[in-house]
Design a protein around this motif. Structure first.
Motif, short mmCIF file in Angstrom:
data_model
loop_
_atom_site.label_atom_id
_atom_site.label_comp_id
_atom_site.label_asym_id
_atom_site.label_seq_id
_atom_site.Cartn_x
_atom_site.Cartn_y
_atom_site.Cartn_z
N ARG A 130 -6.42 9.21 -5.56
CA ARG A 130 -6.00 7.83 -5.25
C ARG A 130 -5.06 7.83 -4.05
N LEU A 184 -5.80 6.07 -0.32
CA LEU A 184 -4.92 5.09 0.30
C LEU A 184 -4.36 5.58 1.63
N ALA A 223 0.84 -1.20 0.00
CA ALA A 223 0.00 0.00 0.00
C ALA A 223 0.87 1.25 0.00
N ARG A 240 -6.73 0.51 5.92
CA ARG A 240 -5.68 0.89 4.97
C ARG A 240 -5.10 -0.35 4.29
N ALA A 291 -6.40 -2.11 -4.25
CA ALA A 291 -5.65 -1.45 -5.33
C ALA A 291 -4.66 -2.42 -5.96
N ARG A 298 -7.66 -1.51 1.76
CA ARG A 298 -7.66 -0.63 0.59
C ARG A 298 -6.44 -0.88 -0.28
N GLY A 299 -5.29 -1.03 0.36
CA GLY A 299 -4.08 -1.33 -0.40
C GLY A 299 -4.20 -2.65 -1.14
N GLN A 356 2.63 1.64 -3.43
CA GLN A 356 1.70 2.19 -4.41
C GLN A 356 1.51 3.69 -4.20
N ALA A 357 1.31 4.09 -2.94
CA ALA A 357 1.09 5.50 -2.64
C ALA A 357 2.28 6.35 -3.07
#
Length: 334
Positions: A117, A121, A71, A131, A138, A134-135, A74-75
């Motif tokens: 986005r 996240l 996560a 979190r 994604a 959510r990660g 990605q962020a």
């Protein structure tokens, strides 16, 4: 295509100011995120997330720790994408004495999508477990879309062995992501037909996140000043006639008379600056910092654009003149 003003006409002040404040904003965003990330405050969401996965042992806990790292990865890449397009938008607006006809809309749209986005996240108001879920959503959506894209490639255009390897590689990634998710104790929720996956769920604590990340809804919720521009910008991204014809002063059948819409430039710049502020605010709070001073300067940059846009609605330089007053050279298209 970029357009240069005729000889004797400078670029509109709005374009030059947009170039300056966007450049400042990109540098401010980069500096602030570096400062925040190198000094997380005790008890901040970032450290709470670390504690949440460190307090448990076993395969599921290890899986959730990996999902948390994904996560965050990605962020970070989403932020880099936003920063890259923010700086490119600045350079496109007068960086070489010219300005684009359309690309400012597409560049701004990418910054906005990346910002919401990132904010979704790295929301400091959600639990560590949400979190992680959510990660995971994604991550799964990314692997699923990649596999579908490769499977959709026409096999006859590739060497069969190469095409098979591409599909196998993406399928292996998809399977590995799914195994990681289920191994971390997450489950897929389905529609009533029991076949179509619609969400990822965690039993304890109770968390449920849809597999569809609705960017339009996120824009309306997280960047309420910009959703209209985002929708208008999509007309350029998708080459819709109603979004392209505004720069053309000719009638169908006549030679094109292309003139950049300076107010659209202002809207693109304002939206990108607001998006940067969203990333900055979320990141600051995640690391336990007060981003108020940074947000204040962000708002000032947006207001600098806004003031010129209000003047532009009552000014002759709302568009670059296609021809110098009376008789003169036309603007050059390059």
């Amino acid at each position: 295509m970029t357009v240069r003003p005729p000889a004797g006409f400078p670029l509109p002040e709005l374009v030059l100011v947009a170039n300056r404040v966007l450049t400042e904003e990109a540098e401010a965003l980069r500096t602030a995120l570096e400062d925040f990330s190198t000094a997380p405050r005790p008890g901040c969401p970032w450290t709470q997330d670390d504690k949440a996965v460190a307090d448990h042992a076993g395969p599921e806990a290890q899986g959730r720790a990996r999902l948390l790292r994904y996560a965050r990865h990605q962020a970070m890449l989403i932020y880099v994408n936003a920063y890259d397009h923010l700086l490119t938008l600045a350079r496109a607006l007068g960086g070489d004495g010219a300005m684009p006809l359309f690309s400012h809309a597409s560049l701004s749209r990418v910054v906005c999508e990346a910002a919401v986005r990132f904010a979704w996240l790295m929301d400091p108001g959600i639990s560590s477990e949400e979190r992680i879920v959510r990660g995971a959503v994604a991550l799964f959506v990314s692997a699923d879309e990649r596999l579908k894209s490769v499977r959709g490639l026409p096999a006859e255009r590739f060497d069969r062995r190469v095409h098979r390897q591409m599909v196998q590689s993406c399928a292996a990634e998809h399977d590995a992501v799914q195994e990681l998710i289920t191994g971390a104790g997450l489950t897929f929720g389905h529609r009533q037909n029991g076949k179509t996956r619609t969400r990822l769920e965690l039993e304890s604590p109770k968390v449920s996140v849809p597999l569809k990340i609705n960017i339009t809804e996120l824009m309306a919720a997280l960047l309420p000043d910009s959703p209209s521009w985002y929708n208008i910008g999509s007309s350029v991204t998708h080459s819709r006639y109603w979004g392209l014809r505004d720069v053309d002063g000719s009638r169908p059948g006549e030679p094109l008379a292309l003139t950049p819409n300076v107010l659209d430039v202002g809207a693109a710049a304002e939206s990108a600056i607001s998006a940067s502020g969203l990333i900055l605010g979320r990141c600051g709070r995640c690391y336990g910092h007060d981003p108020a001073a940074h947000i204040k300067r962000n708002v000032e940059r947006r207001e600098a654009i806004d003031a010129l846009m209000r003047r532009a609605t009552r000014s002759a330089w709302a568009h670059i003149p296609a021809e110098a007053q009376q008789r003169g050279p036309r603007g050059r298209q390059t």
